[in-house]
Write an enzyme that holds these catalytic residues in place. Structure first.
Site, PDB file in Angstrom:
ATOM      1  N   SER A 125       0.818  -1.200   0.000  1.00 30.83           N
ATOM      2  CA  SER A 125       0.000   0.000   0.000  1.00 30.83           C
ATOM      3  C   SER A 125       0.859   1.260   0.000  1.00 30.83           C
ATOM      4  O   SER A 125       1.890   1.329   0.670  1.00 30.83           O
ATOM      5  CB  SER A 125      -0.931  -0.044   1.221  1.00 30.83           C
ATOM      6  OG  SER A 125      -0.731   1.065   2.058  1.00 30.83           O
ATOM      7  N   LYS A 126       0.421   2.214  -0.783  1.00 34.83           N
ATOM      8  CA  LYS A 126       1.158   3.471  -0.926  1.00 34.83           C
ATOM      9  C   LYS A 126       1.292   4.165   0.424  1.00 34.83           C
ATOM     10  O   LYS A 126       2.314   4.748   0.748  1.00 34.83           O
ATOM     11  CB  LYS A 126       0.383   4.345  -1.916  1.00 34.83           C
ATOM     12  CG  LYS A 126       1.027   5.659  -2.238  1.00 34.83           C
ATOM     13  CD  LYS A 126       0.233   6.349  -3.338  1.00 34.83           C
ATOM     14  CE  LYS A 126       0.689   7.781  -3.490  1.00 34.83           C
ATOM     15  NZ  LYS A 126      -0.070   8.507  -4.509  1.00 34.83           N
ATOM     16  N   ARG A 127       0.228   4.071   1.195  1.00 28.65           N
ATOM     17  CA  ARG A 127       0.182   4.764   2.470  1.00 28.65           C
ATOM     18  C   ARG A 127       1.042   4.083   3.536  1.00 28.65           C
ATOM     19  O   ARG A 127       1.761   4.720   4.276  1.00 28.65           O
ATOM     20  CB  ARG A 127      -1.281   4.857   2.930  1.00 28.65           C
ATOM     21  CG  ARG A 127      -1.570   5.894   3.974  1.00 28.65           C
ATOM     22  CD  ARG A 127      -3.069   6.050   4.153  1.00 28.65           C
ATOM     23  NE  ARG A 127      -3.788   4.786   4.207  1.00 28.65           N
ATOM     24  CZ  ARG A 127      -3.918   4.025   5.289  1.00 28.65           C
ATOM     25  NH1 ARG A 127      -3.383   4.415   6.429  1.00 28.65           N
ATOM     26  NH2 ARG A 127      -4.587   2.892   5.239  1.00 28.65           N
TER      27      ARG A 127
END
Ligand code: GLU
Length: 556
Positions: free
Chosen positions: A294-296
């Site tokens: 996930s990017k986050r």
């Protein structure tokens, strides 16, 4: 309905035909079996492992078959675009050594099948769209946001499939007069595909990784051109990959669900479909749970992470190949020194379930790759990294290249070479004590080494220190100090009866180690003493005797 007339009304400025473009972008003259592949990143400023992963697949397929690998910038979504994003893409992929035969470059486009930026291809999309309108396969839809929202609401209430199809496709059969009337009023519209599909039917899609797939036929009248005349991904993909003569569309598995839409357009236009290669999602283990990167949550998803940390691009390739092809590791064992490019990459050996990305494994591979590099190679890459990410360290490295290469090489020879470097940021931290400018006392001595003991150890050490000694003579002297001060010569003896000694030889040598390196863990004490040199060692020893942990960096 007079579709010719409708096409003319919608696209009065389009004068070229599909045939013109067929001539402009003729089939490529390539050897039998050559594959034409591409990546199509969007210029959002975030370029990630998935992009590199697909690039690696496309690059290997094209290269191994003497085909063509190109870069297309998919910039149809202006809202998500950030300035400088194309440079970020080129820089990140360039860092990883990805080389394109054609495509967008900083200087502009390179290659005969361009433009390679979708927004510059508007006329091509409109030409194809016009043809579809002429064939009765596309139509303008004037539905407003509110109309679409109401439709969706009703579909929810009636528990029906979402979307624009069947009775819900209200503008599908609007007559020409009505269309003209609305156009005259300046109403905005999108151009929709008039799908001939049936949800009860399935369609076969050939996937180079997954084999022949049977998927539900597309029955949605999806949007081809948005109200500004810019295509959706679905339409742009078909038009571009046709005219750019892509043979294998390597893309993430998130596009699998919409592949039936794409093949429908290829078929409607009478164009050959490409072979799709839907690569598996990159997953990671989060405790016991396997989930998508996930990017986050996962900084390691961004390619920038590897640039900033200073990973060796070759290590990332090596690692990604282990993820991509199940037989790579076996090949590597059999060919430890071979060039990675000699590995016969194949689509058949690719996994179809999620590909597990394991940073720890990447780090292990990185250590191995760095171990096999010469000090000179490490110096060159480390310096390059430092120039970008730590200019003051770069200046130190450059001030004496010979010294830098000697410190890099400490502990890398012999039967059990030091194998702890993963990336250049770590190398910088690791090497910092070799320079007075970056040397600090980082650790603390164990409690049994009191201030008085510290001073005594170092005073005795300084008194006997002779840079003409051999390593044996030097060590004999260290042992003598040990005995003089009542320290145990074996750590075990001290551990068994700590009350009998002030400490062991380990504590004693760690006191000297702390003085010289500021750490309890360092490469071999003798070696670092030799490298640091007499003057610097004596200075640091005196300073440590005096101040201990209370060290304020005072460059020489
Ligand atoms: N722009 C698309 C993406 O970033 C490209 C997909 C494709 O390669 O067709 O996902």
């Amino acid at each position: 309905m007079d579709y010719q007339r409708l096409a003319q009304i919608l696209f009065p400025d389009i004068t070229r035909t599909i045939e013109d473009y067929e001539l402009l972008y003729p089939p490529r003259q390539l050897p039998e079996g050559a594959m034409v592949t591409r990546i199509g990143p969007s210029p959002t400023g975030f370029i990630h492992l998935g992009n590199l992963y697909n690039a690696l697949i496309g690059e290997r397929l094209a290269r191994q078959s003497q085909g063509v690998f190109f870069l297309r910038i998919e910039d149809t979504d202006a809202k998500r675009e950030v300035p400088g994003a194309v440079e970020i893409i080129l820089d990140a992929l360039g860092f990883f050594g990805v080389v394109f035969d054609e495509g967008a470059t900083i200087q502009g486009d390179k290659g005969a099948y361009g433009p390679y930026r979708q927004r510059l291809r508007k006329e091509i999309y409109q030409t194809v769209a016009k043809k579809l309108v002429e064939q009765g396969l596309a139509y303008p839809c004037f539905a407003t946001e509110e109309e679409l929202a109401t439709m969706r609401q009703k579909q929810i209430e009636q528990k029906l499939n979402f979307g624009y199809y069947g009775v819900w496709a209200t503008y599908r059969n609007t007559n020409l007069e009505e269309i003209e009337r609305r156009l005259q009023q300046g109403q905005s519209y999108v151009l929709r595909f008039r799908s001939q599909g049936n949800p009860e039917h399935s369609v076969k899609v050939l996937d180079g990784i997954r084999g022949e797939l049977e998927l539900q036929e597309n029955y949605q009248d999806f949007v081809l051109l948005k109200s500004d005349g810019i295509p959706t991904y679905h339409f742009a993909h078909v038009v571009d990959d046709h005219f750019m003569r892509t043979t294998h569309v390597v893309r993430g598995e998130e596009w699998l669900a919409t592949a039936p839409m794409h093949v429908q357009v290829f078929d409607a236009l009478g164009w050959n479909r490409p072979i799709y290669c839907h690569s598996a999602q990159l997953m990671k283990m989060d405790g016991e749970i396997k989930r998508k990167l996930s990017k986050r949550k996962d900084p390691e998803l961004a390619l920038a992470y590897y640039q900033q940390e200073g990973y060796v691009p070759a290590a990332i390739w090596e690692y990604l190949l282990t993820v991509l092809n199940s037989n790579f590791e076996e090949w590597r064992l059999a060919n430890p020194k071979a060039n990675i490019m000699d590995f016969p990459f194949s689509l058949e050996k690719m996994s179809t379930s999620g590909a597990l990305f394991d940073l720890l494994k990447l780090n292990d591979i990185s250590k191995e790759v760095i171990l096999n590099m010469s000090a000179q190679e490490i110096y060159t890459q480390l310096l390059l990294w430092a120039k970008n990410y730590d200019p003051s360290f770069a200046a130190l490295l450059e001030s004496d290249a010979g010294y830098a290469q000697r410190i890099i090489d400490v502990g890398r020879q012999g039967e059990r070479p030091r194998k702890d470097l993963i990336c250049w940021r770590q190398a910088r931290d690791f090497l910092s004590f070799y320079y007075d400018e970056t040397f600090t006392i980082e650790d603390s001595l164990p409690a049994n080494i009191t201030d008085a003991l510290r001073k005594e150890i170092i005073t005795k050490y300084l008194a006997t220190l002779d840079y003409n000694d051999t390593q044996e003579q030097w060590f004999a002297k260290v042992k003598t100090i040990c005995q003089d001060l009542g320290f145990a010569l074996q750590a075990k003896k001290y551990q068994k009866n700590p009350q009998d000694y002030p400490g062991s030889i380990v504590d004693l040598s760690n006191t000297i180690r702390m003085a010289l390196s500021g750490r309890l863990n360092s490469p071999d004490l003798w070696q670092i003493s030799m490298i640091l040199g007499k003057d610097r060692c004596i200075r640091r020893l005196k300073q440590f005797a005096e101040n201990g942990d209370n060290f304020a960096s005072t460059p020489a």
